[in-house]
Enzyme design. Structure first.
Site, PDB file in Angstrom:
ATOM      1  N   ASP A   1      -1.054   1.332  -4.383  1.00 30.14           N
ATOM      2  CA  ASP A   1      -1.982   0.346  -4.949  1.00 30.14           C
ATOM      3  C   ASP A   1      -3.353   0.951  -5.203  1.00 30.14           C
ATOM      4  O   ASP A   1      -4.302   0.229  -5.525  1.00 30.14           O
ATOM      5  CB  ASP A   1      -2.095  -0.890  -4.060  1.00 30.14           C
ATOM      6  CG  ASP A   1      -2.793  -0.610  -2.740  1.00 30.14           C
ATOM      7  OD1 ASP A   1      -2.584   0.482  -2.180  1.00 30.14           O
ATOM      8  OD2 ASP A   1      -3.543  -1.487  -2.257  1.00 30.14           O
TER       9      ASP A   1
ATOM     10  N   SER B   1       0.831  -1.203   0.000  1.00 29.80           N
ATOM     11  CA  SER B   1       0.000   0.000   0.000  1.00 29.80           C
ATOM     12  C   SER B   1       0.867   1.256   0.000  1.00 29.80           C
ATOM     13  O   SER B   1       1.703   1.431  -0.876  1.00 29.80           O
ATOM     14  CB  SER B   1      -0.968  -0.034   1.184  1.00 29.80           C
ATOM     15  OG  SER B   1      -1.933   0.986   1.089  1.00 29.80           O
TER      16      SER B   1
ATOM     17  N   ASP C   1      -5.701   2.145  -3.383  1.00 33.79           N
ATOM     18  CA  ASP C   1      -6.870   1.866  -2.564  1.00 33.79           C
ATOM     19  C   ASP C   1      -7.206   3.034  -1.635  1.00 33.79           C
ATOM     20  O   ASP C   1      -8.191   2.994  -0.903  1.00 33.79           O
ATOM     21  CB  ASP C   1      -6.724   0.555  -1.783  1.00 33.79           C
ATOM     22  CG  ASP C   1      -5.686   0.619  -0.663  1.00 33.79           C
ATOM     23  OD1 ASP C   1      -4.879   1.565  -0.649  1.00 33.79           O
ATOM     24  OD2 ASP C   1      -5.688  -0.290   0.190  1.00 33.79           O
ATOM     25  N   ARG C   2      -6.384   4.090  -1.676  1.00 34.22           N
ATOM     26  CA  ARG C   2      -6.657   5.287  -0.887  1.00 34.22           C
ATOM     27  C   ARG C   2      -6.748   6.503  -1.807  1.00 34.22           C
ATOM     28  O   ARG C   2      -6.222   6.512  -2.914  1.00 34.22           O
ATOM     29  CB  ARG C   2      -5.555   5.512   0.153  1.00 34.22           C
ATOM     30  CG  ARG C   2      -5.420   4.390   1.158  1.00 34.22           C
ATOM     31  CD  ARG C   2      -4.479   4.774   2.274  1.00 34.22           C
ATOM     32  NE  ARG C   2      -4.241   3.674   3.191  1.00 34.22           N
ATOM     33  CZ  ARG C   2      -3.784   3.814   4.424  1.00 34.22           C
ATOM     34  NH1 ARG C   2      -3.516   5.022   4.887  1.00 34.22           N
ATOM     35  NH2 ARG C   2      -3.584   2.768   5.199  1.00 34.22           N
TER      36      ARG C   2
ATOM     37  N   LYS D   1     -11.144  -1.260  -0.739  1.00 32.57           N
ATOM     38  CA  LYS D   1     -11.056   0.189  -0.867  1.00 32.57           C
ATOM     39  C   LYS D   1     -10.718   0.582  -2.303  1.00 32.57           C
ATOM     40  O   LYS D   1      -9.918  -0.072  -2.955  1.00 32.57           O
ATOM     41  CB  LYS D   1      -9.993   0.721   0.089  1.00 32.57           C
ATOM     42  CG  LYS D   1     -10.322   0.511   1.558  1.00 32.57           C
ATOM     43  CD  LYS D   1      -9.182   0.899   2.466  1.00 32.57           C
ATOM     44  CE  LYS D   1      -8.037  -0.092   2.397  1.00 32.57           C
ATOM     45  NZ  LYS D   1      -7.010   0.140   3.436  1.00 32.57           N
TER      46      LYS D   1
ATOM     47  N   GLU E   1     -11.130   6.204   8.256  1.00 34.46           N
ATOM     48  CA  GLU E   1     -10.516   7.505   8.505  1.00 34.46           C
ATOM     49  C   GLU E   1      -9.175   7.663   7.792  1.00 34.46           C
ATOM     50  O   GLU E   1      -8.693   8.780   7.591  1.00 34.46           O
ATOM     51  CB  GLU E   1     -10.326   7.695  10.014  1.00 34.46           C
ATOM     52  CG  GLU E   1      -9.088   7.082  10.606  1.00 34.46           C
ATOM     53  CD  GLU E   1      -8.991   5.564  10.468  1.00 34.46           C
ATOM     54  OE1 GLU E   1      -7.862   5.046  10.445  1.00 34.46           O
ATOM     55  OE2 GLU E   1     -10.049   4.900  10.379  1.00 34.46           O
TER      56      GLU E   1
ATOM     57  N   LYS F   1      -1.173  -9.651   0.026  1.00 36.77           N
ATOM     58  CA  LYS F   1      -2.476  -9.809   0.673  1.00 36.77           C
ATOM     59  C   LYS F   1      -3.404 -10.697  -0.158  1.00 36.77           C
ATOM     60  O   LYS F   1      -3.288 -10.769  -1.385  1.00 36.77           O
ATOM     61  CB  LYS F   1      -3.117  -8.456   0.953  1.00 36.77           C
ATOM     62  CG  LYS F   1      -3.468  -7.603  -0.246  1.00 36.77           C
ATOM     63  CD  LYS F   1      -4.067  -6.277   0.226  1.00 36.77           C
ATOM     64  CE  LYS F   1      -4.521  -5.424  -0.938  1.00 36.77           C
ATOM     65  NZ  LYS F   1      -5.124  -4.135  -0.492  1.00 36.77           N
TER      66      LYS F   1
ATOM     67  N   ASP G   1      -2.404   6.304  -3.412  1.00 36.17           N
ATOM     68  CA  ASP G   1      -1.211   5.621  -2.914  1.00 36.17           C
ATOM     69  C   ASP G   1      -0.781   4.563  -3.918  1.00 36.17           C
ATOM     70  O   ASP G   1      -1.339   4.468  -5.014  1.00 36.17           O
ATOM     71  CB  ASP G   1      -1.474   5.037  -1.525  1.00 36.17           C
ATOM     72  CG  ASP G   1      -2.568   3.992  -1.520  1.00 36.17           C
ATOM     73  OD1 ASP G   1      -3.368   3.956  -2.491  1.00 36.17           O
ATOM     74  OD2 ASP G   1      -2.645   3.200  -0.570  1.00 36.17           O
TER      75      ASP G   1
END
Length: 546
Positions: A307, A144, A309-310, A411, A393, A154, A305
């Site tokens: 990967d 990540s 996912d954010r 995400k 968060e 993962k 980020d």
């Protein structure tokens, strides 16, 4: 805060890629050292080859364990595998392919031999399983937002989201058994043989993801309003996706920085002076913030980020939005503009997310489901449609398609970034302007997270706390309304403690990777009251854990 936070990395900050790769292949973990064993956190196993916590042996053992787990679960469909741009991701993917092919597992890798965002893997799993009897699962090779010297691995089972603790505990335990036995029961063939075998195929993650976006977003509104988007992949796996999204859907979209560099030498340093691709951090996002404030002319600028996912959302009027603020805005907008969602679909948040979300959900008349940290807790609701949105968060979230069916169960930073453009197009206001409206209605909370030193034993004690261990009746001058060691949304253990009052709360959780515990706190009574909450929270927790 490091004095160089927010400044461009210098040569001395960069990881030695050759040493990193040599250590991956040459170093063997010591299984008697807890720090060198396989350990799954909320997002898989992470570590660095330079610390002997992410080496070839770890990946071979973990892949064999995943194969044995899926056999035990009766999973017989293909395994989708993607990787991000970290230097350790490609060798780890190759190791996994050697083991998967030797075990005759059908594995599908990127058809373009490129990088694959986490949400694209989740999307692929759900797409396959919606129409095929033999269920698929997946592996994403990514740490990540972690520094360039780290690697990550993962597993996503057939529900498409992060594996739950039952699965990861079994996989980690079995992987460590393989390590202890010297990999004697790990099947493996050479990489060239694996890639030529009938067991390794390809899948066009990018096309399938990009083509399907109109099923989850109102891109017509974005295009018709002429919203100008500046997208920064931050050297990560979304690098080719953003250009394809702009071209395929005819959006006014510029890829701000298309460079991929395994050292991330172009990054600005994070708060602690490290290179970290955290798109929720003002220090790590300093370049994009400066580009936006320098008159680039974008209506929305976004970062992802490694990967993807954010998400990080930068607006012309406010700069980088606090992730909690954007989650509240996204929830308020979506539940007012998604007629295909169930009228009783709940709002999902982690227990360390802002209470602004609670107030927004209450105004919308939606049930709030508050869960422990970890996106895995949102998976059942997203699959069934009972939970239309799940958000953390730490700037991770996903939501349902326009018709109320699942999009991803992991995400999706690309999705949330594009949503910011949709919100601007439909409402005529930026997400930060929308948040200002929410504060006028509900108040303006002060929110922060700080770390406190803790030994391994103290962290374990924190995870075992019960409500009765909190003997005080007030917090920062207000009566305590709840003492929680289980999440109110699903009754799952939170691995720590949360204490609430009418206008404030704090939550304390042990770190999984450092000798600290994290104190999250929020107050609707201003910064001074927040500081009081933080100080009393630390004293309360320190007293409870000795």
């Amino acid at each position: 805060m490091d004095k160089r936070a927010g400044t461009v990395a210098q040569p001395s900050d960069l990881v030695d890629i050759s040493a990193l790769l040599d250590a991956y292949f040459d170093d063997v973990p010591d299984t008697s050292n807890p720090d060198e064993r396989v350990a799954f956190g909320t997002s898989g196993h992470r570590g660095s080859s330079l610390k002997r916590s992410f080496n070839e042996a770890h990946i071979a053992a973990t892949t064999q364990a995943i194969i044995e787990y899926r056999q035990g679960q009766g999973i017989t469909g293909p395994l989708f595998m993607g990787k991000d741009t970290h230097a350790l991701s490609e060798p780890a993917e190759n190791t996994a392919l050697e083991v998967l092919a030797a075990n005759r597992v059908r594995v599908l890798v990127d058809a373009r031999n490129g990088f694959t965002p986490t949400p694209a893997v989740s999307h692929a799993i759900l797409q396959h399983n919606s129409s095929q009897r033999e269920q698929a699962d997946g592996i994403v090779v990514t740490p990540s937002h972690n520094p360039p010297g780290d690697g990550g691995f993962k597993y996503n089972p057939p529900h498409g989201g992060p594996a739950d603790s039952d699965a990861t505990s079994w996989i980690a335990a079995r992987a460590n058994e393989h390590l202890e036995s010297g990999l004697g029961h790990v099947l493996r063939i050479p990489l060239a043989e694996a890639r030529k075998s009938d067991h390794v195929g390809t899948y066009d993650f990018l096309q399938n993801y990009v083509e399907d976006l109109p099923s989850v977003l109102n891109l017509d509104a974005v295009r018709n309003a002429g919203i100008r988007i500046g997208a920064d992949p931050m050297g990560g796996a979304s690098v080719d996706y953003w250009g394809a999204i702009g071209e395929r859907h005819n959006l006014d979209l510029t890829v701000v920085n298309p460079k991929v560099d395994p050292q991330w030498g172009f990054m600005t340093l994070d708060w602690d002076g490290k290179i970290r691709m955290d798109c929720s951090s003002p220090s790590a996002m300093a370049s994009l913030i400066q580009t936006m404030s320098g008159g680039a002319g974008y209506d929305i600028a976004t970062g992802n980020d490694a990967d993807a996912d954010r998400h990080g959302i930068v607006t012309p009027d406010a700069g980088l939005m606090n992730p909690n603020h954007y989650l509240a805005v996204a929830i308020d907008y979506l539940y007012r503009n998604r007629e295909g969602w169930r009228s009783d679909a709940s709002v999902g948040k982690t227990l360390v997310s802002s209470s602004m979300i609670d107030r927004v959900a209450g105004k919308l008349g939606r049930r709030l489901v508050e869960v422990p940290v970890g996106f895995k807790w949102f998976v059942p609701g997203l699959l069934s449609g009972e939970g239309a949105f799940g958000g953390e968060e730490s700037a991770g979230a996903s939501f349902l398609r326009l018709d109320g069916t699942p999009w991803t169960t992991d995400k999706d930073g690309i999705l949330l970034a594009l949503l910011a453009a949709e919100i601007t197009a439909v409402t005529g206001e930026s997400p930060s302007q929308r948040y200002a409206g929410l504060t006028t209605e509900f108040g303006s909370p002060s929110y922060a997270r700080v770390d406190a030193a803790a030994t391994r034993e103290q962290k374990a004690a924190l995870g075992r706390l019960s409500p009765s261990d909190v003997s005080v009746s007030t917090l920062a001058g207000e009566e305590i309304t709840a003492r929680l060691t289980e999440a109110p949304g699903n009754g799952a253990a939170i691995g720590g403690l949360k204490v609430t009052t009418e206008n404030a709360w704090f939550a304390a959780r042990p770190s999984g990777t450092e000798d600290v515990y994290k104190i999250y706190a929020e107050s609707f009574r201003g910064d001074e009251h927040l500081a009081q909450v933080q100080a009393e929270a630390k004293a309360l927790v320190d007293d409870a854990i000795g």
